[in-house]
Design an enzyme around this catalytic site. Structure first.
Site, PDB file in Angstrom:
ATOM      1  N   SER A  56      11.418 -19.007  13.450  1.00 26.58           N
ATOM      2  CA  SER A  56      10.802 -19.974  12.211  1.00 26.58           C
ATOM      3  C   SER A  56      11.428 -19.041  10.992  1.00 26.58           C
ATOM      4  O   SER A  56      11.007 -19.919   9.992  1.00 26.58           O
ATOM      5  CB  SER A  56       9.167 -19.784  12.265  1.00 26.58           C
ATOM      6  OG  SER A  56       8.651 -20.739  13.173  1.00 26.58           O
ATOM      7  N   LYS A  59      12.687 -21.898   8.913  1.00 22.91           N
ATOM      8  CA  LYS A  59      12.033 -22.732   7.974  1.00 22.91           C
ATOM      9  C   LYS A  59      12.557 -22.491   6.786  1.00 22.91           C
ATOM     10  O   LYS A  59      12.302 -23.292   5.516  1.00 22.91           O
ATOM     11  CB  LYS A  59      10.544 -22.791   8.349  1.00 22.91           C
ATOM     12  CG  LYS A  59      10.154 -23.303   9.638  1.00 22.91           C
ATOM     13  CD  LYS A  59       8.745 -23.309   9.956  1.00 22.91           C
ATOM     14  CE  LYS A  59       8.245 -24.015  11.177  1.00 22.91           C
ATOM     15  NZ  LYS A  59       8.040 -22.980  12.456  1.00 22.91           N
ATOM     16  N   SER A 116       3.506 -22.072   9.033  1.00 19.71           N
ATOM     17  CA  SER A 116       4.785 -22.185   9.881  1.00 19.71           C
ATOM     18  C   SER A 116       4.603 -23.287  10.955  1.00 19.71           C
ATOM     19  O   SER A 116       5.128 -23.296  12.015  1.00 19.71           O
ATOM     20  CB  SER A 116       4.988 -20.664  10.767  1.00 19.71           C
ATOM     21  OG  SER A 116       6.276 -20.791  11.351  1.00 19.71           O
TER      22      SER A 116
END
Length: 397
Positions: A56, A59, A116
């Site tokens: 993640s 992101k 997230s």
């Protein structure tokens, strides 16, 4: 390196690495970097060119592309972000809003960077570019423009894909660019929690509120890449960023990042010249193999160790103190968007992707044929009825 005591998970990790025959020369040291944001000086670096699954941390690039679109006037913070079927099908972490839900880009970014949320990552990508594939092209174009020479993106969320990878150096470049070019968006990365009605979602970044000066940025975890963290902290006007990859737990990545940042702040008073991030190049003959630590990080032994060491009342790093208050939440909500949602239309109050058009047309019968069928007792009204196409509001998303 800082000599703080580490959690028992590290010992288990080392045993597993040896037992499994890790394919790296120095399997006991995972990739990491510490940089000073304003100058780009590199204060610490270990295996910074190893290709890794960013999870993640991806992101950060998703947010960067959104910030760029806002800057060029294509989007605003009130632009609509719509949950499609493709977005809704993404596994946790997610917001789990129903298909067709509309929210502002502002709220979507909060959910992306604090919760997230994988479904929100897809929704942002589709709302910005129309598809994940088109958005990924933007991600790779931005990576190239920033000088991230050893990264490739195929999705906006970081769930495992063999084509997605990055390095500690490249992630440090991206994180530094965000802090330098978009200081007005720093609050997205320092938010401790989100409040959605009665629900409170705490940030996965354990340094927020626990480490002196901590103000960002993003966590990431998949079995193939381990527990990753890009952490930032500011003291006396100096901001440092630490990148930590491949740790064994959320506590472990936090402890390691805290130790690295603490050591970095101590080094700031040294006169010794450090290399600059942008000028670093991989050594000749450097391997392009992408690390995979699934067998180590997601083994039963590692899971048991994480469960045994899950308390947040104490940390191995002396630089982290327990949080004695509730995280400060920022409210989020759906709705409130302004403008058109890409590739969606409004039908009976609900956003849908497409209304299928029947591939047939009713045939008008001649008077002779109609009279003959009536004589046979055929219900012409039923025969002439146009079948209603079967579709769902989320079809084609």
């Amino acid at each position: 390196m800082f000599a703080g005591q580490r959690s028992p998970i590290l010992g288990i990790a080392l045993v597993l690495l040896i037992a499994l025959g890790a394919n790296r020369a120095d399997a006991s040291t995972m990739p990491s970097m510490v940089i000073e944001v304003s100058t780009g000086r590199v204060l610490e670096a270990e295996r910074q060119f190893d290709r890794w699954r960013p999870a993640s941390l991806t992101k950060l690039m998703t947010a960067w592309v959104a910030f760029r679109e806002i800057e060029r006037g294509a989007l605003t913070m009130k632009s609509p972000v719509r949950i499609s079927l493709k977005a809704a099908r993404k596994p946790p972490s997610h917001m789990a809003y129903p298909v067709g839900t509309i929210l502002t880009l502002d709220n979507a970014l909060k959910m992306l960077l604090v919760k997230s949320a994988n479904d929100i990552a897809v929704a942002i990508a589709e709302s910005v570019s129309g598809s994940v594939e088109a958005f990924s092209e933007k991600m790779n174009a931005e990576a190239k423009r920033l000088g991230m020479t050893d990264s490739h993106f195929v999705n906006p969320h970081g769930l495992h894909d063999t084509g997605q990878y990055s390095t500690a150096r490249d992630l440090a470049i991206l994180a530094r660019a965000i802090r330098l070019e978009y200081p007005q968006h720093a609050h997205y990365f320092s938010t401790e929690a989100l409040k959605d009605g009665d629900k409170v979602y705490k940030s996965y970044n354990l340094l927020l509120g626990r480490f002196d000066g901590a103000d960002g940025m993003k966590t990431g975890y998949i079995c193939e890449g381990g527990f990753n963290l890009v952490a930032s902290a500011t003291r006396k006007g100096v901001t440092l960023i630490a990148v930590v990859l491949g740790e064994m737990s959320s506590k472990g990545r936090s402890e390691r990042a805290a130790d690295l940042l603490e050591e970095g702040f101590a080094k700031m008073n040294e006169a010794e010249f450090e290399p600059v991030l942008a000028s670093m190049t991989p050594p000749e003959g450097h391997s392009t193999e992408i690390a995979n630590v699934r067998d180590i990080v997601c083994s039963q032994e590692a899971n048991d160790a994480r469960w045994a060491d899950r308390s947040l009342d104490s940390f191995a790093s002396p630089a982290i103190t327990p949080l004695t208050r509730d995280p400060v939440p920022v409210p989020i909500f759906i709705g409130g968007a302004e403008g058109a949602s890409m590739s969606a239309i409004l039908l009976a109050g609900q956003y849908i992707d497409a209304v299928p058009v029947p591939d047939f047309r009713p045939v008008r019968l001649s008077d002779e044929v109609a009279e003959a069928r009536r004589a046979e007792g055929i219900d012409l009204a039923a025969e002439r009825a146009i079948p209603v196409p079967e579709f769902r509001p989320d079809q084609g998303a």
